[in-house]
Motif scaffolding. Structure first.
Motif, PDB file in Angstrom:
ATOM      1  N   SER A  76       0.821  -1.214   0.000  1.00 28.22           N
ATOM      2  CA  SER A  76       0.000   0.000   0.000  1.00 28.22           C
ATOM      3  C   SER A  76       0.851   1.257   0.000  1.00 28.22           C
ATOM      4  O   SER A  76       0.379   2.334  -0.389  1.00 28.22           O
ATOM      5  N   ARG A  79       2.923   0.941  -3.826  1.00 27.59           N
ATOM      6  CA  ARG A  79       1.974   1.352  -4.865  1.00 27.59           C
ATOM      7  C   ARG A  79       2.481   1.050  -6.273  1.00 27.59           C
ATOM      8  O   ARG A  79       2.501   1.928  -7.136  1.00 27.59           O
ATOM      9  N   PRO A 275      -2.869   1.126   7.207  1.00 34.07           N
ATOM     10  CA  PRO A 275      -3.652   0.841   5.997  1.00 34.07           C
ATOM     11  C   PRO A 275      -3.773  -0.655   5.754  1.00 34.07           C
ATOM     12  O   PRO A 275      -2.953  -1.418   6.203  1.00 34.07           O
TER      13      PRO A 275
END
Length: 275
Positions: A76, A79, A275
């Motif tokens: 996350s 990316r 996250p």
């Protein structure tokens, strides 16, 4: 009848005053987290090798970034390579072992563990320790941290590209973006010849590496970058071109640097879970 009318207006007036008072003292709407500060965990690498050979493509240059204060991040944060080169402020949450100021790291790799959001270089981990507590901190293995993305600051370096060693005229060109400042993401890369408007599109090969196949124009090539920073998106043109006689393995200064950043002081509600 007169009394009833007076009573009606008195009650109406009282209700208006009450409603106004209630509106003035009503609590604000619930805070919506902006997800700028995350609570998570971090581990560390005993060797710099994994971060040097990382998925961002920086290779042997990685240890020289930010004094070796580096990190691998979860998917996350990585990316698909967009997060390569991003800077994060990481703060250890153990007051017995760590000083309060934390440390800033640059993302140079990806890691796939579900236990931590970061694996730090040992230098970055030790830098968070209180005086005399480095060994004890390393002995923890995994520590509680909070982190947030911050602008990267390069005092004496412009955004640059390294021409990768497998590049070969006129069939193939691959470049790695280095020293990317601000709180920015490079989303699109194009090359332009001077006095021409038709762009030559590059694609992200992996990490911070972008490439294109033949034909490679035999001319100085300027970079046109589509960049997001903070909440904005803009187009940036390099002030210096990649020279026509570029050589594989060389680094070229583009004469431009980013300083885009999110103003974290504008919203006091910034704490979010991992996250």
């Amino acid at each position: 009848m007169a009394i009833s009318v007076v009573s009606f207006f008195f009650c109406f007036f009282f209700l208006c005053i009450s409603s106004s008072s209630f509106a003035a003292t009503a609590p604000p709407p619930p805070c919506k987290p902006t997800c700028r500060v995350h609570q998570s965990k971090a581990a560390y690498f005993r060797s710099e090798a994994p971060l040097s050979a990382g998925a961002c493509g920086y290779g042997s240059l990685a240890p020289s970034f930010n004094g070796g204060y580096l990190a691998a991040g979860v998917a996350s944060l990585f990316r698909d390579g967009v997060g390569c080169g991003a800077c994060y402020h990481v703060q250890c949450k153990n007051p017995k072992l760590c000083r309060g100021s934390g440390t800033t790291v640059i993302l140079t790799d990806i890691h796939k563990s579900n236990e931590t959001d970061f694996v730090l270089s040992s230098r970055a981990m030790v830098s968070m320790a209180s005086k005399g507590m480095a060994r004890e901190l390393l002995g923890q293995g995994i520590i509680d941290v909070e982190y947030r993305r911050v602008p990267c600051i390069y005092q004496s370096q412009n955004l640059s590209v390294r021409v990768e060693k497998n590049s070969k005229k006129p069939h193939y060109l691959a470049v790695t973006f280095l020293y990317q400042g601000g709180q920015t993401d490079i989303k699109i890369v194009e090359l332009l010849k001077l006095h021409e408007t038709r762009p030559y599109a590059m694609k992200r090969n992996y990490g911070a590496v972008w490439d294109m196949s033949s034909p490679i124009p035999d001319a100085p090539l300027y970079f046109r970058l589509w960049v997001t920073g903070g909440f904005d998106r803009r187009i940036v043109y390099s002030k210096k071109p990649l020279p026509a006689d570029w050589k594989a393995g060389e680094i070229y200064d583009l004469g431009e640097q980013f300083n885009d950043a999110i103003d974290a002081t504008s919203d006091p509600c910034t704490t979010c879970p991992s996250p």
